[in-house]
Design a protein around this motif. Sequence first.
Motif, PDB file in Angstrom:
ATOM      1  N   VAL B 194       0.234  12.499  -3.286  1.00 16.47           N
ATOM      2  CA  VAL B 194      -1.203  12.575  -3.570  1.00 16.47           C
ATOM      3  C   VAL B 194      -2.008  12.275  -2.315  1.00 16.47           C
ATOM      4  CG1 VAL B 194      -3.085  11.712  -4.986  1.00 16.47           C
ATOM      5  CG2 VAL B 194      -0.809  11.907  -5.962  1.00 16.47           C
ATOM      6  N   MET B 195      -1.763  11.086  -1.718  1.00 17.82           N
ATOM      7  CA  MET B 195      -2.489  10.677  -0.512  1.00 17.82           C
ATOM      8  C   MET B 195      -1.800  11.262   0.710  1.00 17.82           C
ATOM      9  SD  MET B 195      -4.858   8.268  -1.350  1.00 17.82           S
ATOM     10  CE  MET B 195      -5.031   6.563  -1.832  1.00 17.82           C
ATOM     11  N   ARG B 196      -2.013  12.563   0.935  1.00 18.73           N
ATOM     12  CA  ARG B 196      -1.399  13.238   2.076  1.00 18.73           C
ATOM     13  C   ARG B 196      -2.488  13.881   2.900  1.00 18.73           C
ATOM     14  NH1 ARG B 196       4.020  15.445   1.131  1.00 18.73           N
ATOM     15  NH2 ARG B 196       3.348  17.116   2.483  1.00 18.73           N
ATOM     16  N   LEU B 197      -2.210  14.020   4.204  1.00 12.76           N
ATOM     17  CA  LEU B 197      -3.199  14.643   5.082  1.00 12.76           C
ATOM     18  C   LEU B 197      -3.446  16.090   4.669  1.00 12.76           C
ATOM     19  CD1 LEU B 197      -2.213  13.220   8.571  1.00 12.76           C
ATOM     20  CD2 LEU B 197      -4.185  12.636   7.181  1.00 12.76           C
ATOM     21  N   ASP B 198      -2.416  16.761   4.172  1.00  8.87           N
ATOM     22  CA  ASP B 198      -2.569  18.172   3.811  1.00  8.87           C
ATOM     23  C   ASP B 198      -2.918  18.372   2.332  1.00  8.87           C
ATOM     24  OD1 ASP B 198      -0.178  17.220   2.989  1.00  8.87           O
ATOM     25  OD2 ASP B 198       1.037  18.921   3.671  1.00  8.87           O
ATOM     26  N   GLY B 199      -3.387  17.289   1.695  1.00 10.95           N
ATOM     27  CA  GLY B 199      -3.818  17.408   0.299  1.00 10.95           C
ATOM     28  C   GLY B 199      -2.673  17.180  -0.667  1.00 10.95           C
TER      29      GLY B 199
END
Lengths: 58, 256
Positions: B194-199
């Motif tokens: 969920v909390m990823r740089l790429d969404g």
Amino acid sequence: MMSHAAYVIASYAVAAVTVAALVAWVVGDGRARQRELRALEAAGIRRRSAEAPSGEGK
Amino acid sequence: MSENSLAIRKFSDLANPTRFLALADRILPWLAALAALFFAAGLWLSFTTEGDYQQGETVRIMYVHVPSAWLSMMCYTVMAISALGTLVWRHPLADVSAKSAAPIGASFTFLALVTGSFWGKPMWGTWWVWDARLTSVFVLFLMYLGLIALNRAMEDPARSARVSAVLILVGFVNIPIIKFSVEWWNTLHQPASVMRLDGPTIDPEFLRPLLVMAVAFTLLFFTLHIAAMRNEIWRRRVTSLRRQAARHAGRETLAP
């Protein structure tokens, strides 16, 4: 082997009990402290700042 | 004290516990109602959305597990900021905030561990593995317990405040370790989705209940935290009033 639903129910049950205990503790603690403050007030013990408006009594 | 002077105009006004109590009285009912509302919506979504094609029904455990795990870290971050407030700005409410957050953080960490186990058993085939993510969260749980024990062991809040603030800041090193453990080491626990740089990489069907539950848990945390802070201020007032009464009683017996 438990069914998947049993694991789901167990998870939500643990969550519900934990949250309920947490809420009960916070509410109960607050009520107990307010009772103590009211008892002290009834005994005529007031915070110094309640008489002199400057500053918070330590 | 006039009613007007109790208004909170800037952040430093919160340093006055009387002002904080007035603010807490005003916002707690709204915060609690909002949390209840989000919980109602979140729980409804949790049980009406579809199961996963691989995880089946157990995906619903995630809607409790993930928000609890987020909160376990957010609560510690709140405590670390409070610890800075104690050590750097000597904010009178900082210690109250750190002390009252610890039991709440411990509860959510406990929830994250237990619900994780309930998911792990059917999905991984084991209740527990000592991989980096699980172990570091377990260490976080032990740290919460240690801080609670420390606060209880020292009667005088003025003395325990600095000690626990230093300990909280030292322990903060664990938070990035928890967050990045799934990337730094080969863990059985899956990496961030969920909390990823790429969404987010999870389907909206699961993301929606997850986010609503996350908001609900966060609102619950702040409701409980503000209420627990208010309790702690009351507790300290009772202590100081009793001390004051004892001093007064002593003076009266000395001077008849």
